[in-house]
Design an enzyme around this catalytic site. Structure first.
Site, PDB file in Angstrom:
ATOM      1  N   LYS A  35      -9.119  -7.584  21.725  1.00  0.00           N
ATOM      2  CA  LYS A  35      -8.433  -8.813  21.348  1.00  0.00           C
ATOM      3  C   LYS A  35      -9.007  -9.952  22.178  1.00  0.00           C
ATOM      4  O   LYS A  35      -9.535  -9.742  23.267  1.00  0.00           O
ATOM      5  CB  LYS A  35      -6.926  -8.699  21.626  1.00  0.00           C
ATOM      6  CG  LYS A  35      -6.162  -7.870  20.608  1.00  0.00           C
ATOM      7  CD  LYS A  35      -4.695  -7.760  20.999  1.00  0.00           C
ATOM      8  CE  LYS A  35      -4.013  -9.118  21.112  1.00  0.00           C
ATOM      9  NZ  LYS A  35      -3.906  -9.808  19.795  1.00  0.00           N
ATOM     10  N   ASN A  78      -2.057 -13.781   9.166  1.00  0.00           N
ATOM     11  CA  ASN A  78      -1.576 -13.566  10.528  1.00  0.00           C
ATOM     12  C   ASN A  78      -1.621 -14.868  11.304  1.00  0.00           C
ATOM     13  O   ASN A  78      -2.486 -15.724  11.065  1.00  0.00           O
ATOM     14  CB  ASN A  78      -2.394 -12.478  11.233  1.00  0.00           C
ATOM     15  CG  ASN A  78      -3.618 -13.041  11.930  1.00  0.00           C
ATOM     16  OD1 ASN A  78      -3.539 -13.522  13.058  1.00  0.00           O
ATOM     17  ND2 ASN A  78      -4.759 -12.989  11.240  1.00  0.00           N
ATOM     18  N   GLY A 113      -1.702 -16.139  17.474  1.00  0.00           N
ATOM     19  CA  GLY A 113      -1.764 -17.161  18.511  1.00  0.00           C
ATOM     20  C   GLY A 113      -2.413 -16.708  19.802  1.00  0.00           C
ATOM     21  O   GLY A 113      -2.079 -17.191  20.883  1.00  0.00           O
ATOM     22  N   LEU A 114      -3.348 -15.756  19.695  1.00  0.00           N
ATOM     23  CA  LEU A 114      -4.107 -15.279  20.850  1.00  0.00           C
ATOM     24  C   LEU A 114      -3.230 -14.705  21.958  1.00  0.00           C
ATOM     25  O   LEU A 114      -3.483 -14.916  23.155  1.00  0.00           O
ATOM     26  CB  LEU A 114      -4.998 -16.396  21.424  1.00  0.00           C
ATOM     27  CG  LEU A 114      -6.044 -16.992  20.482  1.00  0.00           C
ATOM     28  CD1 LEU A 114      -6.900 -18.010  21.222  1.00  0.00           C
ATOM     29  CD2 LEU A 114      -6.929 -15.917  19.879  1.00  0.00           C
ATOM     30  N   ASN A 141     -15.103 -16.426  20.605  1.00  0.00           N
ATOM     31  CA  ASN A 141     -14.226 -16.781  19.492  1.00  0.00           C
ATOM     32  C   ASN A 141     -14.091 -18.297  19.436  1.00  0.00           C
ATOM     33  O   ASN A 141     -13.197 -18.880  20.049  1.00  0.00           O
ATOM     34  CB  ASN A 141     -12.861 -16.118  19.681  1.00  0.00           C
ATOM     35  CG  ASN A 141     -11.922 -16.377  18.512  1.00  0.00           C
ATOM     36  OD1 ASN A 141     -12.285 -17.056  17.550  1.00  0.00           O
ATOM     37  ND2 ASN A 141     -10.721 -15.851  18.586  1.00  0.00           N
ATOM     38  N   CYS A 163     -10.904 -19.565  15.920  1.00  0.00           N
ATOM     39  CA  CYS A 163      -9.561 -19.094  15.604  1.00  0.00           C
ATOM     40  C   CYS A 163      -8.763 -20.168  14.878  1.00  0.00           C
ATOM     41  O   CYS A 163      -8.634 -21.290  15.377  1.00  0.00           O
ATOM     42  CB  CYS A 163      -8.821 -18.696  16.876  1.00  0.00           C
ATOM     43  SG  CYS A 163      -7.144 -18.106  16.569  1.00  0.00           S
ATOM     44  N   GLY A 189     -14.967  -9.055   6.874  1.00  0.00           N
ATOM     45  CA  GLY A 189     -14.165  -9.824   5.936  1.00  0.00           C
ATOM     46  C   GLY A 189     -13.979  -9.055   4.646  1.00  0.00           C
ATOM     47  O   GLY A 189     -14.890  -8.985   3.825  1.00  0.00           O
ATOM     48  N   GLY A 190     -12.833  -8.406   4.498  1.00  0.00           N
ATOM     49  CA  GLY A 190     -12.510  -7.723   3.256  1.00  0.00           C
ATOM     50  C   GLY A 190     -13.150  -6.375   3.061  1.00  0.00           C
ATOM     51  O   GLY A 190     -13.177  -5.852   1.943  1.00  0.00           O
ATOM     52  N   GLY A 248     -11.529  -4.720   9.605  1.00  0.00           N
ATOM     53  CA  GLY A 248     -10.410  -5.511  10.077  1.00  0.00           C
ATOM     54  C   GLY A 248      -9.092  -5.071   9.509  1.00  0.00           C
ATOM     55  O   GLY A 248      -8.496  -4.075   9.930  1.00  0.00           O
TER      56      GLY A 248
END
Length: 288
Positions: A27, A51, A54-55, A109, A112, A218-219, A240
Site C-alpha cells: 500500500k 474506492n 485516502g492513503l 504514486n 492518486c 486495470g481490469g 487489482g
C-alpha cells in the site's frame, strides 16, 4: 512478471497469495500515519469498484521498523509504493528506503485520485526521488491527463526506470434509493473491467512514446486480459480488483496466460510483447 496493484492485497494477512506473485507491491506509504477518508470507502458498481481509501497507512517510521521486516519474510521482491503531498515528501521517503536491501523497487504514486494535494508534476517528483535513492523507480501515472505520453516522457527524462499504468480514474456512484453518493467522500477511484480499455490505450501510448518497461494494470480478470496488456507494450502485469473476489487469481491468471499464448502458437507470452504495435503502425501508415 505478475504483481499486485498497490492497495489491493494485504500480504501480512494473506502471505500465501503474495508468495504466488513474482513481486509484492505495498500500500502507498506516506511520511506520517494517515487514517484515510471517511467511510464508506468501497462500493461495488455494475462495471467495477469504486474506492476512496485516502492513503490510509502507518507512516514511514512504523512501516520501516515493523512492516518491512515482516514483508521480507515473504520470499518475493518487495516494491514499496510511496506517496506524499509535496515533492520533498517523496524524496524523504525514498531516502529512508535506500539502504534497505529488502526493497526491490519504489513505485512513485503521483496519481492518486482520492487525496486532495498540490499539483506537483510527475517530473519534479521523479527527479527529486532519483536524487534520493539508487533503487529502481517506477512512476505510477494517471490516465486522466490530456497527453499521458508527454507525462511519461517527462518522467523518463527525470530518471524513472519504468512506468506503472494505470491508476484508477475518478468516478461517482449514487444510491438508487436516496440518490446520495454511496462513498463517504463522494467520489472515488474506479477500477475493474471498465478500466481495461483505458489501461490498454495508456500502455500503448507510453510504449510508443518512451519504450520504457511498463507494468500494465486495470481490469485484468483473466489470462487473456493480461496477454492484451503485454501485446500493448507491458513487460509486466498487475492484478487489482480481481483479488478482492478471487484470492486464487494469481495462479489462475498465470495458467490462463500460458494457455492463451500457446493457443496462438507462441512458446511463451513474451512472444506477445508489443505485437499490437505491428498492426497499429500499419493502420497509421494507411491513414497517412
Amino acid at each position: 512478471m505478475l504483481l499486485n496493484a498497490s492497495g489491493c492485497l494485504d500480504a501480512l494477512a494473506a502471505p500465501e497469495i503474495a508468495r504466488s506473485l513474482d513481486a509484492f507491491v505495498t500500500k502507498t506509504v506516506t511520511p506520517l500515519p494517515r487514517d484515510g477518508n471517511t467511510p464508506v470507502r468501497i462500493a461495488e458498481t455494475d462495471v467495477g469498484m469504486l474506492n476512496s481509501i485516502g492513503l490510509a497507512n502507518p507512516g514511514i517510521d512504523r512501516f520501516v521498523t515493523r512492516n518491512l521486516p515482516r514483508l521480507e519474510k515473504l520470499g518475493v521482491p518487495v516494491w514499496v509504493s510511496v506517496g506524499g503531498f509535496e515533492t520533498d515528501d517523496y524524496a524523504d521517503i525514498c531516502s529512508r528506503l535506500d539502504d534497505h536491501a529488502e526493497v526491490g523497487a519504489i513505485e512513485l504514486n503521483v496519481s492518486c485520485p482520492n487525496v486532495e494535494a498540490p499539483a506537483e508534476s510527475a517530473a519534479q517528483i521523479v527527479a527529486a526521488a532519483r536524487l534520493a535513492t539508487r533503487k529502481p523507480l517506477w512512476a505510477k501515472l494517471s490516465p486522466a491527463v490530456p497527453d499521458i505520453g508527454e507525462v511519461a516522457r517527462a518522467a523518463q527524462a527525470a530518471g524513472a526506470d519504468g512506468l506503472s499504468l494505470v491508476n484508477t480514474i475518478r468516478g461517482l456512484q449514487l444510491d438508487r434509493h436516496t440518490l446520495r453518493p454511496t462513498l463517504g467522500p463522494g467520489q472515488g477511484g474506479l477500477s475493474g473491467p471498465a478500466l481495461k480499455p483505458i489501461a490498454l490505450a495508456a500502455v500503448a501510448t507510453c510504449y510508443q512514446a518512451t519504450g520504457m518497461p511498463i507494468v500494465g494494470m486495470g481490469g485484468v480478470q483473466t489470462g487473456v486480459d493480461a496477454l492484451e496488456l503485454i501485446a500493448a507494450g507491458a513487460r509486466h502485469v498487475a492484478l487489482g480488483t480481481v483479488l478482492f473476489s478471487d484470492p486464487d487469481a494469481p495462479a489462475r491468471v498465470r495458467a490462463e496466460l500460458h494457455d492463451a499464448a500457446a493457443e496462438r502458437g507462441w512458446t511463451s507470452y513474451d512472444d506477445a510483447y508489443a505485437v499490437a504495435h505491428e498492426e497499429l503502425l500499419s493502420i497509421g501508415t494507411t491513414a497517412r
